[in-house]
Design a protein around this motif. Sequence first.
Motif, PDB file in Angstrom:
ATOM      1  N   ILE A   1       0.922  -1.104  -0.153  1.00  0.00           N
ATOM      2  CA  ILE A   1      -0.052   0.083   0.050  1.00  0.00           C
ATOM      3  C   ILE A   1       0.871   1.262  -0.059  1.00  0.00           C
ATOM      4  CG2 ILE A   1      -1.708   1.292   1.444  1.00  0.00           C
ATOM      5  CD1 ILE A   1      -2.515  -1.462   2.415  1.00  0.00           C
ATOM      6  N   VAL A   2       1.828   1.393   0.941  1.00  0.00           N
ATOM      7  CA  VAL A   2       2.770   2.536   0.925  1.00  0.00           C
ATOM      8  C   VAL A   2       3.649   2.455  -0.207  1.00  0.00           C
ATOM      9  CG1 VAL A   2       4.853   3.334   2.002  1.00  0.00           C
ATOM     10  CG2 VAL A   2       2.993   2.333   3.500  1.00  0.00           C
TER      11      VAL A   2
ATOM     12  N   PHE B   1       3.963   9.537   8.207  1.00  0.00           N
ATOM     13  CA  PHE B   1       5.466  10.120   8.162  1.00  0.00           C
ATOM     14  C   PHE B   1       6.498   9.436   7.445  1.00  0.00           C
ATOM     15  CE2 PHE B   1       3.043   9.969  12.535  1.00  0.00           C
ATOM     16  CZ  PHE B   1       3.260  11.215  12.883  1.00  0.00           C
ATOM     17  N   PHE B   2       6.151   8.088   7.119  1.00  0.00           N
ATOM     18  CA  PHE B   2       6.781   7.487   6.051  1.00  0.00           C
ATOM     19  C   PHE B   2       6.905   8.205   4.667  1.00  0.00           C
ATOM     20  CE2 PHE B   2       7.690   4.082   3.069  1.00  0.00           C
ATOM     21  CZ  PHE B   2       8.792   3.471   3.466  1.00  0.00           C
TER      22      PHE B   2
ATOM     23  N   THR C   1      11.536   5.191   8.451  1.00  0.00           N
ATOM     24  CA  THR C   1      11.132   6.388   8.468  1.00  0.00           C
ATOM     25  C   THR C   1      12.245   7.430   8.882  1.00  0.00           C
ATOM     26  OG1 THR C   1       8.767   5.541   9.201  1.00  0.00           O
ATOM     27  CG2 THR C   1       9.335   8.204   9.135  1.00  0.00           C
ATOM     28  N   ILE C   2      12.961   7.130   9.844  1.00  0.00           N
ATOM     29  CA  ILE C   2      14.155   7.976  10.308  1.00  0.00           C
ATOM     30  C   ILE C   2      15.053   8.035   9.303  1.00  0.00           C
ATOM     31  CG2 ILE C   2      15.887   8.069  12.044  1.00  0.00           C
ATOM     32  CD1 ILE C   2      13.821   6.916  13.991  1.00  0.00           C
ATOM     33  N   GLY C   3      15.679   6.786   8.644  1.00  0.00           N
ATOM     34  CA  GLY C   3      16.516   6.793   7.708  1.00  0.00           C
ATOM     35  C   GLY C   3      16.306   7.618   6.379  1.00  0.00           C
ATOM     36  N   LEU C   4      14.815   7.334   5.979  1.00  0.00           N
ATOM     37  CA  LEU C   4      14.264   8.250   4.730  1.00  0.00           C
ATOM     38  C   LEU C   4      14.285   9.888   4.940  1.00  0.00           C
ATOM     39  CD1 LEU C   4      11.512   5.688   3.521  1.00  0.00           C
ATOM     40  CD2 LEU C   4      13.670   6.238   2.390  1.00  0.00           C
TER      41      LEU C   4
ATOM     42  N   LEU D   1      -0.112   0.407   8.979  1.00  0.00           N
ATOM     43  CA  LEU D   1      -0.605   1.659   8.198  1.00  0.00           C
ATOM     44  C   LEU D   1      -0.600   2.951   8.924  1.00  0.00           C
ATOM     45  CD1 LEU D   1      -3.126  -0.140   5.729  1.00  0.00           C
ATOM     46  CD2 LEU D   1      -0.851   0.770   5.172  1.00  0.00           C
ATOM     47  N   ILE D   2      -0.478   2.756  10.420  1.00  0.00           N
ATOM     48  CA  ILE D   2      -0.589   4.111  11.225  1.00  0.00           C
ATOM     49  C   ILE D   2       0.703   4.836  11.042  1.00  0.00           C
ATOM     50  CG2 ILE D   2      -0.636   4.759  13.377  1.00  0.00           C
ATOM     51  CD1 ILE D   2      -2.289   2.674  14.337  1.00  0.00           C
TER      52      ILE D   2
END
Length: 455
Positions: free
Chosen positions: A283-284, A366-367, A425-428, A361-362
């Motif tokens: 989905i993402v 942020f992702f 998320t943090i890495g991106l 999916l929550i």
Amino acid sequence: MNQTFTLREKITQIFIMLIPILITQLGMFSMVFFNTIMSGKYSSVDLAGVAIGSSIWNPIFTGLSGILLAISPIVAQHFGKQEHKEISSVVAHGVYLAVFLALIVLIVGFFFLKPLLAMMDLDAGVEGVAHDYLVGLSIGIIPLFVFNALRSFIYGLGKTRVVMFLLLSVLPVNLVLNYMLIYGKWIFPELGGAGGGYATACTFWLILIMTIIVIRTQEPFSKTVQLSSFRAFSLQKCTEILKIGVPMGLSIFFETSMFAVVTILISRFDVTTIAAYQSALNIVSFLYMIPLSMSMALTVLVGFEVGAKRNRDAQVYSWLGIALSVLIALITGTLVIIFRYDVAAFYSNETAVLNMTAHFLIYALFFQISDAVQATAQSALRGYKDVNIAFVITLIAYWLVCLPIGYLLAHFANLGARGYWIGLTIGLLAAGVALSARLIYIQKRKFQSVMEKVG
């Protein structure tokens, strides 16, 4: 593509480029989407098998085909300079590289696919589906790589709608083939998840044939690409593509392989977790088609303006693209969180898988925002042909930030699979900040260079 003079014209030009690319990317992704959906409805074992097969295939394909994406900024800069003969040569050597890369994948896969799957210690049923899915997919590797080379050329000229129409015309064929080969309808065998691989391969052959026909018969492609260019092989032309393409391909490879490694690490959990993670990631990834499409459009637009020596316009396009991507990611991420249970229901009928997918999916909002920033900033740098530092940035962000943080949170903070989502998320986000800083530096250097020449 045309020269633009106002902010409104630039926004319009971005969307003229973006929308057909987005539809094309969504169409390409929908092939995997069909495979995943239909395999999930067939059984959770087939869904997990296709997930593992995709996690192996995606970094290989995106990394190597990322080399071919270099054709777009090279063609765009030649187009900006009105150097049409050079474009034909770039296309010819791009096709040669595409075939060469595809053959490498086939040879390596023949010798190492079974040992790799055996090392993963998978459930026997999952391993069998993953193997058969990749074998089926391998039939379409050569046409897929060549199509990507030709697609990059078409994008470089700004004719994005052509590829969109080609892809939309073959999607119904792909859907029907998936249905017949996964479920064994009519005279076709019931192959389960593996059938999706064979269906997709057949679709790749069809779209390549159609693309070649369009290039040979339709303007401006038929006038730009000359058959004589294919008879004049030049190592220098291949090197030009590789100098830009290899860092681009490696950057993409490190990103996609990072997701593949996370999938492999999560494969040590139960089948429900594997299926839920893959569904959420699917989905993402579907939503990621928007910043990815924006990045393709930006690379061409920035490259076109740089080739025409309109550095101010290139700068405006860069930051417009980043801003629009973040805005769209904010909207789509919020909608996914609100409707997460409805979206998850597309992927599985099993309650445990559905609930866990909705929980994953929550983290989508942020992702998505982090991914939007890093994708578009990197694409603007590609338009400037500045790819080496971006490669180093992504290497550090993905492998020295994403994975270590994700692993620590998953196994030492008792977060389980959720820890990997936080680490990603943090890495991106780290990659997005660093790439944006690099973009500012390159644009300042371009401006200073122009001022020195004027002075």
